[in-house]
Design an enzyme around this catalytic site. Structure first.
Site: not given
Ligand SMILES: *Cc1c(COP(=O)(O)O)cnc(C)c1O
Length: 398
Positions: A94, A116, A382
């Site tokens: 993010k 948000e 992610s």
């Molecule tokens: C917020 C988040 C997501 C989901 O958001 P996307 O916009 O679909 O990427 C996925 N993995 C992590 C670690 C997150 O913090």
């Protein structure tokens, strides 16, 4: 001025096939058109891209490693690589978008950031960059989420952000997004809305995908070094709103030999009412300024999504992904809570990496694909699992 020449399948009006667009109140028209213009100019300005790259390198710690997991490779009979977004500053992808967006806000002369947040990851990323750039920051968060995500609420406060609990609706992410949009409507001249995923009215989905595209740019370079070719056979990512997947897919979208696989959160199962799989089980509709696939009743009431993972617990999905799925470019699968937990335990025990619950869904997707031995597969990891420890510990007790 000519529209930014995107490699995304998006037209001038922000449509990805039948999805996307900008369904906004009139009061935001000039805001949105200023934003489109500023974004297009900024990304053609080498000073702006240099500023982003410098922070991504020395502040976030990029490039994030591309790590070959022997344990996963053995288990699935292919070469499985993990793109380590979990190693970024603040623990997830993010921050890539927060940095790009906040630098754009500064360039536009905006003096205040609003965001948000659901689980708090995007709120933390935005509060972090706000502290860095010395900008005041207000984060809207559903009152229910404020209660269940206390560590992230405390982090945001320590970083100097104001966390405003939202008591409308189900008091979760959808309601927080409504409030953030309302704030932006009321303060159009000084405020920049930093949206947390590839959702919202055009140009947000395109802009957020662009700021996340560093992920696939690095993958290409790293694969070239490690495997002698830029294109993998598969890229696998989880999707909530779709920003980490958009970043991981970005430079491969027009490379048809690369199979794109998006994993939604099935929750308790796609055939139960307790799911967050908006593409697999939803219908087209309009939410937060764009047309996309939604969990909704026949008369258009949003159905509260469910997933063990707070970051995937959103009733819609970015229009890019709705289109990639509908056009057949991406394959969409779903993983249940239980499957994600199993995948998280496997990675933790064999690799010593505790993944975010969201990322664990992407790992669980590997179970559902059939690979050839020399296939190269990249899973976008992610984020890291620190924020999910309470959930992991609870699930072990059961
Ligand atoms: C917020 C988040 C997501 C989901 O958001 P996307 O916009 O679909 O990427 C996925 N993995 C992590 C670690 C997150 O913090």
């Amino acid at each position: 001025m000519k529209q930014f020449e995107t490699i995304l399948p998006v037209d001038d009006q922000g449509y990805y096939g039948e999805f996307g667009g900008a369904y906004i109140p009139e009061i935001l028209y000039s805001n949105i058109s200023n934003l489109r213009k500023a974004f297009t100019e900024a990304i053609h300005d080498p000073d702006f891209t240099k500023e982003i790259e410098a922070l991504l390198k020395d502040y976030v710690g990029r490039p994030s490693p591309l790590y070959k997991s022997d344990a996963l490779s053995k288990r699935y009979g292919a070469k499985i690589y993990l793109k380590r977004e979990d190693l970024n500053h603040t623990g997830a992808h993010k921050i890539n978008n927060a940095i790009g967006s906040a630098l754009l806000a500064k360039r536009m002369g905006k003096t205040r950031l609003v965001a948000e947040t659901g689980a708090g990851q995007h709120g933390v990323a935005t509060a972090t960059v706000a502290a860095l750039l010395g900008m005041p920051c207000v984060v809207y968060m559903g009152a229910t989420d404020v209660e269940r995500q206390q560590p992230n609420v405390q982090r945001m406060k320590m970083l100097g952000a104001e966390v405003r609990p939202v008591n409308s609706g189900n008091k979760t992410l959808k309601d927080a997004t409504n409030e953030a949009i309302r704030d932006w409507c009321c303060n159009p001249s000084d405020t920049f809305y930093v949206i947390g995923s590839t959702v919202g009215p055009h140009p947000y989905p395109e802009m957020v995908a662009y700021f996340q595209s560093v992920i696939s740019r690095e993958i290409r370079k790293q694969l070239k070094e490690k495997e002698g070719r830029e294109n993998p056979d598969y890229v696998v990512a989880c999707i909530g709103g779709g920003s980490n997947a958009a970043g991981a897919f970005y430079h491969f979208i027009n490379e048809p030999e690369v199979k794109l696989v998006a994993i939604e959160a099935a929750g308790l199962g796609v055939n139960t009412p307790h799911t967050a799989a908006s593409i697999l089980t939803g219908t087209p509709g309009i939410l937060h300024g764009s047309k996309t696939m939604l969990l909704q009743t026949e008369d258009g009431q949003i159905i509260e999504p469910y997933s063990i993972s707070a970051g995937l617990d959103y009733p819609g999905v970015g229009p890019l992904h709705a289109h990639l799925a509908k056009s057949g470019r991406a394959k969409v699968l779903a993983a249940t809570d239980e499957e994600a937990l199993q995948a998280a335990y496997f990675l933790t025990s064999k690799e010593g990496i505790i993944p975010a619950l969201e990322s664990a869904h992407a790992l669980a997707g590997l179970e559902k694909l059939n690979f050839k031995e020399d296939d190269i597969v990249v899973v976008n990891l992610s984020g890291r699992g620190d924020k999910d420890m309470a959930t992991y510990i609870n699930s072990m007790r059961k």
